[in-house]
Scaffold this active site. Structure first.
Site, PDB file in Angstrom:
ATOM      1  N   LYS A 114     -88.383 -26.063  12.427  1.00  0.00           N
ATOM      2  CA  LYS A 114     -88.835 -27.411  12.799  1.00  0.00           C
ATOM      3  C   LYS A 114     -89.085 -28.259  11.573  1.00  0.00           C
ATOM      4  CE  LYS A 114     -90.617 -26.827  17.425  1.00  0.00           C
ATOM      5  NZ  LYS A 114     -91.784 -26.839  18.301  1.00  0.00           N
ATOM      6  N   LYS A 197     -79.851 -21.469  20.382  1.00  0.00           N
ATOM      7  CA  LYS A 197     -80.455 -21.480  21.726  1.00  0.00           C
ATOM      8  C   LYS A 197     -80.365 -22.860  22.365  1.00  0.00           C
ATOM      9  CE  LYS A 197     -85.158 -22.888  21.052  1.00  0.00           C
ATOM     10  NZ  LYS A 197     -86.536 -22.886  21.367  1.00  0.00           N
ATOM     11  N   LYS A 200     -84.586 -28.012  24.385  1.00  0.00           N
ATOM     12  CA  LYS A 200     -84.811 -29.236  25.136  1.00  0.00           C
ATOM     13  C   LYS A 200     -84.930 -30.459  24.250  1.00  0.00           C
ATOM     14  CE  LYS A 200     -89.569 -27.901  26.295  1.00  0.00           C
ATOM     15  NZ  LYS A 200     -90.309 -28.185  25.091  1.00  0.00           N
TER      16      LYS A 200
HETATM   17  P1  TYM Z   1     -91.180 -24.468  24.990  1.00  0.00           P
HETATM   18  O1  TYM Z   1     -91.693 -25.716  25.590  1.00  0.00           O
HETATM   19  O2  TYM Z   1     -90.259 -24.599  23.842  1.00  0.00           O
HETATM   20  O3  TYM Z   1     -90.463 -23.608  26.091  1.00  0.00           O
HETATM   21  C1  TYM Z   1     -91.069 -23.272  27.337  1.00  0.00           C
HETATM   22  C2  TYM Z   1     -90.643 -21.874  27.728  1.00  0.00           C
HETATM   23  O4  TYM Z   1     -89.223 -21.805  27.852  1.00  0.00           O
HETATM   24  C3  TYM Z   1     -88.710 -20.747  27.044  1.00  0.00           C
HETATM   25  N1  TYM Z   1     -87.397 -21.164  26.532  1.00  0.00           N
HETATM   26  C4  TYM Z   1     -86.255 -20.490  26.721  1.00  0.00           C
HETATM   27  N2  TYM Z   1     -85.995 -19.351  27.370  1.00  0.00           N
HETATM   28  C5  TYM Z   1     -84.701 -18.938  27.390  1.00  0.00           C
HETATM   29  N3  TYM Z   1     -83.678 -19.597  26.793  1.00  0.00           N
HETATM   30  C6  TYM Z   1     -83.898 -20.745  26.128  1.00  0.00           C
HETATM   31  N4  TYM Z   1     -82.902 -21.378  25.556  1.00  0.00           N
HETATM   32  C7  TYM Z   1     -85.241 -21.244  26.070  1.00  0.00           C
HETATM   33  N5  TYM Z   1     -85.817 -22.323  25.503  1.00  0.00           N
HETATM   34  C8  TYM Z   1     -87.127 -22.262  25.794  1.00  0.00           C
HETATM   35  C9  TYM Z   1     -89.733 -20.610  25.915  1.00  0.00           C
HETATM   36  O5  TYM Z   1     -89.676 -19.333  25.332  1.00  0.00           O
HETATM   37  C10 TYM Z   1     -91.025 -20.841  26.644  1.00  0.00           C
HETATM   38  O6  TYM Z   1     -91.466 -19.671  27.281  1.00  0.00           O
HETATM   39  N6  TYM Z   1     -95.044 -23.097  22.204  1.00  0.00           N
HETATM   40  C11 TYM Z   1     -94.528 -23.047  23.541  1.00  0.00           C
HETATM   41  C12 TYM Z   1     -95.483 -23.652  24.562  1.00  0.00           C
HETATM   42  C13 TYM Z   1     -96.829 -23.036  24.539  1.00  0.00           C
HETATM   43  C14 TYM Z   1     -97.168 -21.778  25.099  1.00  0.00           C
HETATM   44  C15 TYM Z   1     -98.561 -21.621  24.833  1.00  0.00           C
HETATM   45  C16 TYM Z   1     -96.456 -20.786  25.753  1.00  0.00           C
HETATM   46  C17 TYM Z   1     -97.942 -23.588  24.011  1.00  0.00           C
HETATM   47  N7  TYM Z   1     -98.983 -22.731  24.179  1.00  0.00           N
HETATM   48  C18 TYM Z   1     -99.237 -20.475  25.252  1.00  0.00           C
HETATM   49  C19 TYM Z   1     -97.143 -19.644  26.172  1.00  0.00           C
HETATM   50  C20 TYM Z   1     -98.505 -19.499  25.905  1.00  0.00           C
HETATM   51  C21 TYM Z   1     -93.236 -23.850  23.599  1.00  0.00           C
HETATM   52  O7  TYM Z   1     -93.045 -24.777  22.838  1.00  0.00           O
HETATM   53  O8  TYM Z   1     -92.381 -23.519  24.587  1.00  0.00           O
END
Ligand code: TYM
Length: 334
Positions: A114, A197, A200
Site C-alpha cells: 500500500k 489478487k 476492490k
Molecule cells: P478487505 O476489505 O480488503 O476485504 C474484506 C474481506 O475479503 C477478503 N478478500 C478476498 N478474498 C478472496 N479473494 C480476494 N481477491 C479477496 N480480496 C479481499 C479479505 O481477506 C477480507 O476477509 N483489514 C481488513 C478489514 C478488517 C478486518 C478487521 C477483518 C479490519 N478489521 C478485523 C477481520 C477482522 C480488510 O481490509 O479487508
C-alpha cells in the site's frame, strides 16, 4: 448448553465490494451466522488510511452496509455495525500500539504494497493499520475470524499482540483468535491479470466484478477475462491461472467440484465456460441487486439498524476495555 463461539470479521470501506470479497469472506460469514455468535462490521476507520472524499466515504459506508444485508447477513441474528460507532476500537488500539514492536509492523507485506501504491500519502495510520485490526478482534473475544488469504499475516500479528499483552500483564484478558480461511476461493485473482489478487480498489475496473455491477458489465468483464491460448477446460492454477480462477468462481457460486466442471466442459471451449459463468454470476447477484436497491431507498432504516448494531457491540466492547484499562493501571473514572 455450551455458549456459542464468537466470530468477527469486517471489510474496509474502500472501492467496491467485489466477487473476491464475496467468495473469500462473505459467503463464509453467511454460513457461520447460522451456528455462531457473529459480529460483522464496516471498517470505516481503516478506510481513512488512504485519502477519502468525505461525502463519498459516507455514501459508500451506507452502500457497503446495504450490500452486507442484501448478500444475506441478517441484522437480527448477527451484530452488524460501523467501527467508528464504537469508540473502544480506537482506545484499545492505542494500548496495543504501545505494546507492538516496530519490527513486527515492518514485516507486514500489505503495508509495503500500500505504501508503494499511495506513495504521496504514506501516513502513520497505514503503518499501524494491523494494530487497529487486532483491537477490532480482541475487543469482542473472537474465537474465529473468517478472512481471505491476504489477511492471514494480520491475523498472525494479532495473535502475537495477545502474547505481548500476556507477557506484560498476565493471562486471561484476551481470547486467542484463530483465522478461518475457506478451502476454496480464499484468493480470487484479478480478471485481467491473474497473477495478482482481485482488489476492490483496483484502478482498472475490468479487473474485478463488483457486487453491484449491472448484468451487462458483469457479462462483459467475465467474457473478456484473460485466459491462455489452450482450449481444454481443466483446473491447472500453475499453467492456466486465468481459466483456473474462473473455475474457482464457478465452483463456489455453482456449488460444483472441479471434477464436475471439467466433466461438464469436456469437448467444449473456454468461451462456453465464460458464457455460463457470466450467466451464473448475473443470476446469483440478481436478487442481491433487488434487495440492495430497496434498502438504499431508505437511509433512516439503515441508520436505525446501524444504531442497534452499535448498541449491541458497545456493551461487549466496554466490558473488555474496562478490564484492559484496569490491567494496565489506568484509574477507573468514578
Ligand atoms: P478487505 O476489505 O480488503 O476485504 C474484506 C474481506 O475479503 C477478503 N478478500 C478476498 N478474498 C478472496 N479473494 C480476494 N481477491 C479477496 N480480496 C479481499 C479479505 O481477506 C477480507 O476477509 N483489514 C481488513 C478489514 C478488517 C478486518 C478487521 C477483518 C479490519 N478489521 C478485523 C477481520 C477482522 C480488510 O481490509 O479487508
Amino acid at each position: 448448553m455450551t455458549a456459542k463461539k464468537t466470530i468477527l470479521s469486517g471489510s474496509t470501506v474502500t472501492g467496491d465490494l467485489t466477487l473476491g470479497n464475496y467468495i473469500g469472506a462473505i459467503t463464509n460469514w453467511k454460513k457461520l451466522q447460522e451456528d455462531y455468535d457473529c459480529l460483522y462490521f464496516l471498517a470505516d476507520l481503516h478506510a481513512l488510511t488512504v485519502f477519502q472524499d468525505p461525502k463519498i466515504l459516507k455514501d459508500r459506508t451506507y452502500s457497503f452496509f446495504a450490500q452486507y444485508l442484501a448478500l444475506g447477513l441478517d441484522p437480527e441474528k448477527n451484530t452488524i455495525f460501523a467501527q467508528s460507532h464504537v469508540h473502544e476500537h480506537t482506545e484499545l488500539s492505542w494500548i496495543l500500539t504501545c505494546l507492538t514492536p516496530l519490527g513486527y509492523l515492518n514485516r507486514m507485506t500489505q503495508f509495503k504494497d500500500k505504501s508503494e501504491k499511495h506513495e504521496k500519502n504514506v501516513n502513520a495510520g497505514l503503518y499501524t493499520y494491523p494494530i487497529l485490526m487486532a483491537a477490532d478482534i480482541l475487543l469482542y473475544q473472537a474465537d474465529m475470524v473468517p478472512v481471505g488469504e491476504d489477511q492471514r499475516q494480520h491475523l498472525e500479528l494479532c495473535r502475537d499482540i495477545v502474547g505481548f499483552f500476556q507477557n506484560r500483564y498476565g493471562e486471561g484478558t484476551f481470547k486467542m483468535p484463530e483465522a478461518y480461511i475457506g478451502k476454496m476461493g480464499a484468493r480470487i485473482m484479478s480478471l485481467q491479470d491473474p497473477s495478482k489478487k482481485m482488489s476492490k480498489s483496483d484502478e482498472n475496473d475490468k479487473n474485478y466484478v463488483s457486487i453491484i455491477d449491472d448484468a451487462k458489465k458483469i457479462e462483459k468483464k467475465i467474457k473478456s477475462a484473460a485466459t491462455d491460448s489452450d482450449t481444454v477446460v481443466n483446473y491447472d492454477p500453475e499453467n492456466k491461472p486465468g481459466l483456473s480462477n474462473l473455475m474457482v468462481i464457478y465452483s463456489v457460486l455453482g456449488n460444483k467440484t472441479m471434477a464436475e466442471i471439467e466433466k461438464a466442459y469436456e469437448g467444449k471451449m473456454y468461451g462456453h465456460l465464460k458464457v455460463d459463468l457470466a450467466e451464473l454470476t448475473v443470476e446469483t447477484l440478481k436478487p442481491v441487486h433487488e434487495k440492495y436497491n430497496d434498502l438504499m431507498k431508505n437511509r433512516d432504516h439503515l441508520d436505525q439498524l446501524l444504531r442497534k448494531g452499535a448498541e449491541k457491540a458497545s456493551v461487549r466492547a466496554a466490558l473488555t476495555l474496562t478490564e484492559v484499562y484496569n490491567k494496565v493501571g489506568l484509574i477507573p473514572r468514578r
